[in-house]
Write an enzyme that holds these catalytic residues in place. Structure first.
Site, short mmCIF file in Angstrom:
data_model
loop_
_atom_site.label_atom_id
_atom_site.label_comp_id
_atom_site.label_asym_id
_atom_site.label_seq_id
_atom_site.Cartn_x
_atom_site.Cartn_y
_atom_site.Cartn_z
N GLN A 24 9.16 14.47 6.96
CA GLN A 24 8.46 13.34 6.18
C GLN A 24 8.48 14.21 4.80
O GLN A 24 7.32 14.66 4.54
CB GLN A 24 7.18 13.20 6.77
N HIS A 48 3.20 20.13 1.90
CA HIS A 48 4.04 21.31 2.00
C HIS A 48 5.16 21.20 3.14
O HIS A 48 4.79 20.60 4.13
CB HIS A 48 2.72 22.34 2.67
N HIS A 96 7.41 20.88 5.71
CA HIS A 96 7.70 21.16 7.14
C HIS A 96 8.25 20.36 7.93
O HIS A 96 8.43 19.22 7.81
CB HIS A 96 6.06 21.51 7.73
N HIS A 139 8.86 18.88 11.82
CA HIS A 139 8.47 18.61 13.23
C HIS A 139 9.48 18.74 14.03
O HIS A 139 10.63 18.47 14.02
CB HIS A 139 8.03 17.02 13.30
#
Lengths: 157, 157
Positions: free
Chosen positions: B86, B97, B99, B101
């Site tokens: 996202q 930050h 990342h 999933h």
């Protein structure tokens, strides 16, 4: 461009629909994008699962995703991007060929911002049905898709 | 491990929650995973948007995602994986930050296979609330998270 070059699972993709490629990856417009600029970035080699990509392919695919996503976000005056891989059938993958969905996002473009993922799944199934009906698909939309691909191709020239 | 090393946006992550890292990326268990093995893979440097990653970071993050995803899929006896970024607030990002999933998937693990994305968004907001209440969070779940991280750490030894 080699007309035989772009395969997407069992299907051939018309080069007119492809707007950018590297030696290992290619970006194509979508039959029915969920939002403006929703494109698919696929690995060139027919590989089903992400784990089966080589290190070079993995790097190329995502460095290309970064570049393509950034230009489409700017082009569509968006402010965020969704990147998603449905890696295997239980994750919603219907065409068994590694590809990233890249979707420029704006505020409130979906009522709930993540409804888009339901739509990815529905549209991917629809895409598969349409790809199975290749002739009808071309009659209906190749011109429009080619125009969109032309527009995006200019972003990389 | 350096206790100051793992930052996630404005938050510090307890190294006990981190089960794998490279020089550029780190994998942590989730406060409230949506499904068994739902983890977050973050870039080590505090970077908000995917486009701001260097080429080395982009490659490292996704080569690591491939490795971590593959081992968690096997460990959880799953058959597919969801990978999603996202990238920006309009795509549902709440912790600024970069990342990924990573979620092991099985047949019918969600009623509709893509309902999971709605849940990612809800849980990410919840995560942020919990991270804002750092003390309560630690009181409640650090031990459990540390146990899970221990379990996963063994997959890489």
């Amino acid at each position: 461009m080699d007309l035989e070059k772009f395969k997407f699972g069992p299907y051939k993709i018309d080069p007119k629909e492809v707007f950018y490629h590297t030696d290992l990856s290619y970006a194509m417009v979508n039959l029915r994008p969920l939002l403006p600029g929703h494109i698919l970035l696929s690995i060139l080699r027919e590989v089903k699962r992400f784990v089966d990509l080589t290190t070079d392919e993995t790097s190329d695919l995502w460095i290309t995703a970064k570049k393509v996503g950034s230009r489409l976000e700017y082009h569509h005056k968006a402010s965020s991007l969704t990147f998603a891989i449905q890696d295997g059938p239980e994750a919603g993958q219907t065409v068994p060929h590694v590809h990233i969905h890249i979707i420029p996002r704006r505020s409130a473009d979906f009522e709930k911002n993540d409804e888009i993922y339901d739509s990815i799944d529905l549209k991917e199934k629809e895409l598969k049905q349409k790809l199975d009906l290749d002739k009808e698909r071309k009659d209906r939309s190749l011109e429009e898709m080619a125009r969109e691909a032309d527009e995006y191709r200019n972003l990389f020239s």
